[in-house]
Design a protein around this motif. Sequence first.
Motif, PDB file in Angstrom:
ATOM      1  N   TRP A   1       0.850  -1.191   0.000  1.00 55.85           N
ATOM      2  CA  TRP A   1       0.000   0.000   0.000  1.00 55.85           C
ATOM      3  C   TRP A   1       0.883   1.237   0.000  1.00 55.85           C
ATOM      4  O   TRP A   1       1.844   1.333   0.759  1.00 55.85           O
ATOM      5  N   LEU A   2       0.529   2.192  -0.853  1.00 57.02           N
ATOM      6  CA  LEU A   2       1.359   3.375  -1.048  1.00 57.02           C
ATOM      7  C   LEU A   2       1.340   4.304   0.156  1.00 57.02           C
ATOM      8  O   LEU A   2       0.290   4.562   0.745  1.00 57.02           O
ATOM      9  N   GLY A   3       2.523   4.780   0.522  1.00 63.99           N
ATOM     10  CA  GLY A   3       2.649   5.803   1.563  1.00 63.99           C
ATOM     11  C   GLY A   3       3.112   7.096   0.927  1.00 63.99           C
ATOM     12  O   GLY A   3       2.372   7.745   0.197  1.00 63.99           O
ATOM     13  N   CYS A   4       4.372   7.490   1.156  1.00 64.45           N
ATOM     14  CA  CYS A   4       4.942   8.675   0.525  1.00 64.45           C
ATOM     15  C   CYS A   4       5.497   8.304  -0.846  1.00 64.45           C
ATOM     16  O   CYS A   4       6.139   7.265  -1.000  1.00 64.45           O
ATOM     17  N   ALA A   5       5.261   9.154  -1.854  1.00 65.59           N
ATOM     18  CA  ALA A   5       5.733   8.857  -3.212  1.00 65.59           C
ATOM     19  C   ALA A   5       6.120  10.148  -3.914  1.00 65.59           C
ATOM     20  O   ALA A   5       5.442  10.594  -4.847  1.00 65.59           O
ATOM     21  N   PRO A   6       7.234  10.777  -3.506  1.00 66.70           N
ATOM     22  CA  PRO A   6       7.673  12.011  -4.168  1.00 66.70           C
ATOM     23  C   PRO A   6       8.356  11.709  -5.498  1.00 66.70           C
ATOM     24  O   PRO A   6       8.787  10.570  -5.760  1.00 66.70           O
ATOM     25  N   LEU A   7       8.441  12.711  -6.357  1.00 65.82           N
ATOM     26  CA  LEU A   7       9.292  12.584  -7.531  1.00 65.82           C
ATOM     27  C   LEU A   7      10.720  12.312  -7.054  1.00 65.82           C
ATOM     28  O   LEU A   7      11.183  12.911  -6.079  1.00 65.82           O
ATOM     29  N   TYR A   8      11.420  11.423  -7.728  1.00 65.46           N
ATOM     30  CA  TYR A   8      12.740  11.021  -7.246  1.00 65.46           C
ATOM     31  C   TYR A   8      13.705  12.208  -7.228  1.00 65.46           C
ATOM     32  O   TYR A   8      14.499  12.344  -6.300  1.00 65.46           O
ATOM     33  N   LYS A   9      13.643  13.080  -8.218  1.00 61.96           N
ATOM     34  CA  LYS A   9      14.548  14.228  -8.259  1.00 61.96           C
ATOM     35  C   LYS A   9      14.303  15.158  -7.072  1.00 61.96           C
ATOM     36  O   LYS A   9      15.251  15.742  -6.523  1.00 61.96           O
ATOM     37  N   ASP A  10      13.041  15.294  -6.659  1.00 62.34           N
ATOM     38  CA  ASP A  10      12.737  16.137  -5.495  1.00 62.34           C
ATOM     39  C   ASP A  10      13.255  15.490  -4.215  1.00 62.34           C
ATOM     40  O   ASP A  10      13.795  16.178  -3.333  1.00 62.34           O
ATOM     41  N   PHE A  11      13.091  14.163  -4.109  1.00 62.50           N
ATOM     42  CA  PHE A  11      13.626  13.467  -2.936  1.00 62.50           C
ATOM     43  C   PHE A  11      15.143  13.574  -2.887  1.00 62.50           C
ATOM     44  O   PHE A  11      15.739  13.770  -1.825  1.00 62.50           O
ATOM     45  N   LEU A  12      15.794  13.464  -4.053  1.00 62.63           N
ATOM     46  CA  LEU A  12      17.254  13.516  -4.118  1.00 62.63           C
ATOM     47  C   LEU A  12      17.766  14.864  -3.605  1.00 62.63           C
ATOM     48  O   LEU A  12      18.745  14.921  -2.848  1.00 62.63           O
TER      49      LEU A  12
END
Length: 282
Positions: A252-263
Amino acid sequence: MLVFILLSAVALCGWGQYSSDQCSWTGSGLTHESHARDVEQVYLRCAEGSLEWLYPTGAVIVNLRLNLPSAAHLHACIKPRPDSRGAALYVERAGELRLLLSEAEQAAGLVRCFGLQEGALFVEASARRDISRRITAFQYQLISTQTPGHQPYSPAAACRPCADHELLMAICTSDFAVRGSIHHVEEEDEEQASVVVSVSQVYRQKSRVFVSGARGRWMGRVKMPLRCGPRAGRLKMAEFLFTGAVRFGEAWLGCAPLYKDFLTLYHSALDAGTNPCHIHTD
């Protein structure tokens, strides 16, 4: 002869009340045949397990108790077996009952959760003369609500954006954390969808939710509420950091930011020395 009868009764009661591993319980309402309104107490002390009640009569109070200092942040999620029938499930506290799952909702496969501080699980048999071929059965799982993404059955789950500190903790503590893109979206019903994820890197996974597929790519399914608007479309080529919880074998999905933003966030925390764990970002 009298001694044999007493020993037989003790053995039957022991089988009807407790399981040997304290995680799961199997009992029979036939022990209540002469006292149809009996209420039986059951104590389970594991993070997950199951209950199977054959020929339900009367009621069973299920006390879920982990050996932890505090259960303030623990919730119990109940997933009925598809053939479960013969009883309704309530949350009981000080004699007050709140309906958790009716017989019809169990047949529909609905999953419901409640906080352990709200009370015990009260399983009450339906008033029927014919109890043959009726079994009330479900799985339970205790979850901590302190970890981002660990409330998959909450109405707000997976729809709100996660704060920066939640994103940093999610990759360290979630049941799964992978880098990937949306391959396609499957609408399962009016409330739920599955996002099929093509994974380029697996940081962590509690169970084999994501497996190696064709051409060495990893694939997996992540569930989320349909109203959260999962779409492949223009975001199909974008890379995300997918994190979340595994409940009853489903992701089940929790946090799912764009990878570049997470980086960007992760490297800022790394420079400041505030990152809660280290990952390889190459």
